[in-house]
Design a protein around this motif. Structure first.
Motif, PDB file in Angstrom:
ATOM      1  N   MET A  27       0.828  -1.216   0.000  1.00 49.50           N
ATOM      2  CA  MET A  27       0.000   0.000   0.000  1.00 49.50           C
ATOM      3  C   MET A  27       0.858   1.260   0.000  1.00 49.50           C
ATOM      4  SD  MET A  27      -2.599  -1.444   2.886  1.00 49.50           S
ATOM      5  CE  MET A  27      -4.112  -0.566   2.663  1.00 49.50           C
ATOM      6  N   GLU A  28       2.165   1.073  -0.229  1.00 47.61           N
ATOM      7  CA  GLU A  28       3.123   2.195  -0.291  1.00 47.61           C
ATOM      8  C   GLU A  28       3.312   2.878   1.059  1.00 47.61           C
ATOM      9  OE1 GLU A  28       4.629   2.669  -3.181  1.00 47.61           O
ATOM     10  OE2 GLU A  28       3.280   1.713  -4.630  1.00 47.61           O
ATOM     11  N   TYR A  29       3.146   2.114   2.142  1.00 45.05           N
ATOM     12  CA  TYR A  29       3.332   2.666   3.482  1.00 45.05           C
ATOM     13  C   TYR A  29       4.466   1.955   4.191  1.00 45.05           C
ATOM     14  CZ  TYR A  29      -0.962   5.364   4.008  1.00 45.05           C
ATOM     15  OH  TYR A  29      -1.931   6.303   3.899  1.00 45.05           O
ATOM     16  N   ASP A  34       2.618   5.733   9.802  1.00 48.60           N
ATOM     17  CA  ASP A  34       1.209   6.029   9.940  1.00 48.60           C
ATOM     18  C   ASP A  34       0.553   5.072  10.939  1.00 48.60           C
ATOM     19  OD1 ASP A  34      -1.592   6.270   9.518  1.00 48.60           O
ATOM     20  OD2 ASP A  34      -1.166   7.224   7.581  1.00 48.60           O
ATOM     21  N   HIS A  36      -2.456   5.043  12.040  1.00 47.86           N
ATOM     22  CA  HIS A  36      -3.800   4.625  11.661  1.00 47.86           C
ATOM     23  C   HIS A  36      -3.736   3.419  10.727  1.00 47.86           C
ATOM     24  CE1 HIS A  36      -8.045   4.817  10.825  1.00 47.86           C
ATOM     25  NE2 HIS A  36      -7.803   4.874   9.537  1.00 47.86           N
ATOM     26  N   ILE A 115     -16.664  -2.788   1.682  1.00 42.35           N
ATOM     27  CA  ILE A 115     -16.603  -1.757   0.627  1.00 42.35           C
ATOM     28  C   ILE A 115     -18.006  -1.233   0.337  1.00 42.35           C
ATOM     29  CG2 ILE A 115     -16.116  -1.404  -1.844  1.00 42.35           C
ATOM     30  CD1 ILE A 115     -13.616  -3.236  -1.392  1.00 42.35           C
ATOM     31  N   GLY A 118     -19.217   1.207   2.874  1.00 39.35           N
ATOM     32  CA  GLY A 118     -18.476   2.463   2.975  1.00 39.35           C
ATOM     33  C   GLY A 118     -17.126   2.379   3.660  1.00 39.35           C
ATOM     34  N   ASP A 119     -16.784   1.207   4.214  1.00 44.09           N
ATOM     35  CA  ASP A 119     -15.465   1.078   4.845  1.00 44.09           C
ATOM     36  C   ASP A 119     -14.451   0.684   3.775  1.00 44.09           C
ATOM     37  OD1 ASP A 119     -16.243   1.799   7.413  1.00 44.09           O
ATOM     38  OD2 ASP A 119     -16.981  -0.220   7.828  1.00 44.09           O
ATOM     39  N   LEU A 120     -14.141   1.655   2.930  1.00 44.77           N
ATOM     40  CA  LEU A 120     -13.363   1.383   1.723  1.00 44.77           C
ATOM     41  C   LEU A 120     -11.940   0.929   2.033  1.00 44.77           C
ATOM     42  CD1 LEU A 120     -14.479   4.588  -0.226  1.00 44.77           C
ATOM     43  CD2 LEU A 120     -15.538   2.332  -0.288  1.00 44.77           C
ATOM     44  N   LEU A 121     -11.286   1.648   2.938  1.00 43.68           N
ATOM     45  CA  LEU A 121      -9.894   1.318   3.246  1.00 43.68           C
ATOM     46  C   LEU A 121      -9.794  -0.067   3.887  1.00 43.68           C
ATOM     47  CD1 LEU A 121      -6.915   2.036   3.466  1.00 43.68           C
ATOM     48  CD2 LEU A 121      -7.420   3.235   5.601  1.00 43.68           C
ATOM     49  N   GLU A 122     -10.703  -0.318   4.829  1.00 43.63           N
ATOM     50  CA  GLU A 122     -10.677  -1.606   5.528  1.00 43.63           C
ATOM     51  C   GLU A 122     -10.953  -2.753   4.538  1.00 43.63           C
ATOM     52  OE1 GLU A 122     -12.167   1.105   6.484  1.00 43.63           O
ATOM     53  OE2 GLU A 122     -11.477   1.571   8.510  1.00 43.63           O
ATOM     54  N   TYR A 124     -10.468  -2.783   1.280  1.00 46.03           N
ATOM     55  CA  TYR A 124      -9.327  -2.915   0.366  1.00 46.03           C
ATOM     56  C   TYR A 124      -8.177  -3.647   1.067  1.00 46.03           C
ATOM     57  CZ  TYR A 124      -5.153  -1.400  -2.228  1.00 46.03           C
ATOM     58  OH  TYR A 124      -3.967  -1.365  -2.920  1.00 46.03           O
TER      59      TYR A 124
END
Lengths: 235, 219
Positions: A27-29, A34, A36, A115, A118-122, A124
């Motif tokens: 995820m490029e992290y 971060d 979070h 998704i 609405g919990d898009l990040l979670e 993904y």
């Protein structure tokens, strides 16, 4: 070596290794950068581990013919147009181990649900973790094939899957026919896609003279692949 | 008025969904897109101004930063979540016709391909730019795309493929659409496709990233 006999392996959830730092890197992290993301990744790994069901298997058949020029191989009287890249990697292979590996459908269902709500990040993140877990299971099967080959003083190649390196995904139907009438927990739809989605299938070449070569991103046309240059090999 | 729109745009840009959201950490405890949109409506700011000046503008900045690789997929997803929280308050204004979408956009990953993250990012960016998006999902047969165009004759179309081996299915879908609906613009995207392939199969635009798809639609 057992020919034409399905060998299956079931792992426990805790046998599957998905490392948070690898997921973060995809995820490029970096986790340190971060808090979070660190929290999201760890909580999604825990969620995935609750219900994944890792299982896989393989069946070994003799390779009847390999033609690098046309990019084809013949196994059990079935011709596979694997493409030149894969055919050349299988050069000198005497046997083909056809394998499947899956973690079940919990992760894909949960990810989709998240998704949609609405919990898009979670969602993904969970999806990526599912892919990592399925690849780990595929690596475990690959390792077992290697042990089986080594017992017979044979070597193995890397593993190759329909859909990649110009091997048409439609050939999954032929590939799965090599499992004969064995009941396996992965099925194909009309588009030759696997259910559960978080599954890997393919083949591994076995032979005295074969060489294991790491994946080469330079040969692949997928320039935007998130795995590009992040893994030199998958096992 | 400007102050609250600036704050709202900032929340969308940096993915601050609501007051309870822990992300981004430097905005902990502050109002997010949810509360600020509600406040903006209560202050009498028109829904159209909220949408265009704060939300669409913020998503444009997000798309631009993504194109420039200054942010990555996770930040884009957080921004989209904040955008969704804000847009939920604008739904009554869409329903009443006080604000309208810029048009309809049908999006699908082609038959034989299950990859959806790229498609979803484009969907978010285009929704964020004020379009209504009809998402047909993944592994979508040509017939389903044609049926959807028939029901939405003015829609633009977006097709995605991630595998080199499913590019052929994209070509089949594009050719079928063009033979039946030649004036409906088709955008294609996905790792293996490029400008040359777009020309070869007769699509109208190749989008290397979500923001370029938005720019093309907004032309």
């Amino acid at each position: 070596m057992d020919i034409n006999k399905l060998i299956e392996i079931q792992l426990s959830q805790n046998d599957i290794e998905v490392h948070a730092k690898n997921v973060a890197a995809l995820m490029e992290y970096t986790l340190e950068s971060d808090q979070h993301m660190d929290y999201v990744i760890h909580s999604m790994i825990n969620k995935a581990y609750q219900s994944i069901m890792p299982i896989g298997g393989f069946i070994i058949n003799q390779i009847e013919h390999i033609d690098i020029k046309s990019g084809s191989i013949k196994v059990n009287n079935i011709l596979f147009n694997v493409g030149k890249i894969i055919a050349s990697q299988l050069k000198h292979a005497e046997y083909a181990a056809v394998f499947y590996a899956t973690i079940g459908n919990y992760v894909e269902k949960e990810s989709k649900k998240m998704i949609e709500t609405g919990d898009l990040l979670e969602g993904y993140t969970l999806d990526l973790i599912g892919s990592e877990a399925a690849e780990f299971m595929a690596s475990s099967i690959h390792q077992t094939i290697k042990l089986e080959a080594n017992k017979n003083n044979l070597n193995i190649t890397n593993r190759f899957s329909p859909g990649y390196c110009n091997w048409d995904v439609n050939e999954q139907h032929n590939l799965f026919s090599l499992f004969n009438n064995n009941q396996i927990p992965v099925t194909l739809n009309n588009s030759a896609l696997m259910n559960p989605i978080k599954s890997v299938s393919g083949l591994v070449g076995i032979g005295k003279e074969v060489i294991f070569k790491p994946y080469s991103c330079a040969k692949c046309s997928d320039k935007k692949c998130i795995y590009r240059n992040k893994k030199s090999e998958k096992n | 008025m400007e102050d609250i729109l600036v704050k709202l745009g900032y929340c969308v840009e940096f993915g601050k969904v609501d007051k309870n959201a822990p992300y981004p950490p430097d905005m902990k405890g502050q109002d997010g897109a949810d509360e600020l949109t509600k406040q903006a409506i209560e202050q009498g700011i028109s829904a159209a101004v909220i949408l265009e000046d704060a939300l669409v503008a913020a998503m444009n900045r997000v798309g631009q930063k993504f194109t420039e690789k200054k942010i990555f997929i996770p930040q884009m997803l957080m921004s989209a979540k904040a955008m969704n929280a804000a847009v939920a308050h604008l739904k009554p204004f869409f329903n009443s016709g006080e604000i309208t979408r810029k048009g309809k956009f049908i999006i699908a990953t082609v038959k034989g391909d299950l990859h959806d993250i790229g498609k979803n990012l484009v969907k978010m960016a285009i929704e964020g730019a004020g379009w209504e998006v009809i998402d047909l999902g993944v592994d979508v047969p040509t017939e389903k795309v044609l049926e959807t165009i028939q029901a939405n004759p003015d829609a633009k179309i977006g097709l995605s493929a991630l595998l080199t081996t499913t590019m052929g299915n994209m070509q089949v879908t594009v050719e079928s659409i063009k033979s039946k609906y030649p004036s409906n613009a088709i955008i294609i995207g996905g790792a293996p496709v490029n400008e040359e392939f777009k020309t070869k199969i007769g699509a109208d635009f190749y989008a290397p990233d979500p923001q370029s798809a938005v720019s093309y639609l907004n032309r």
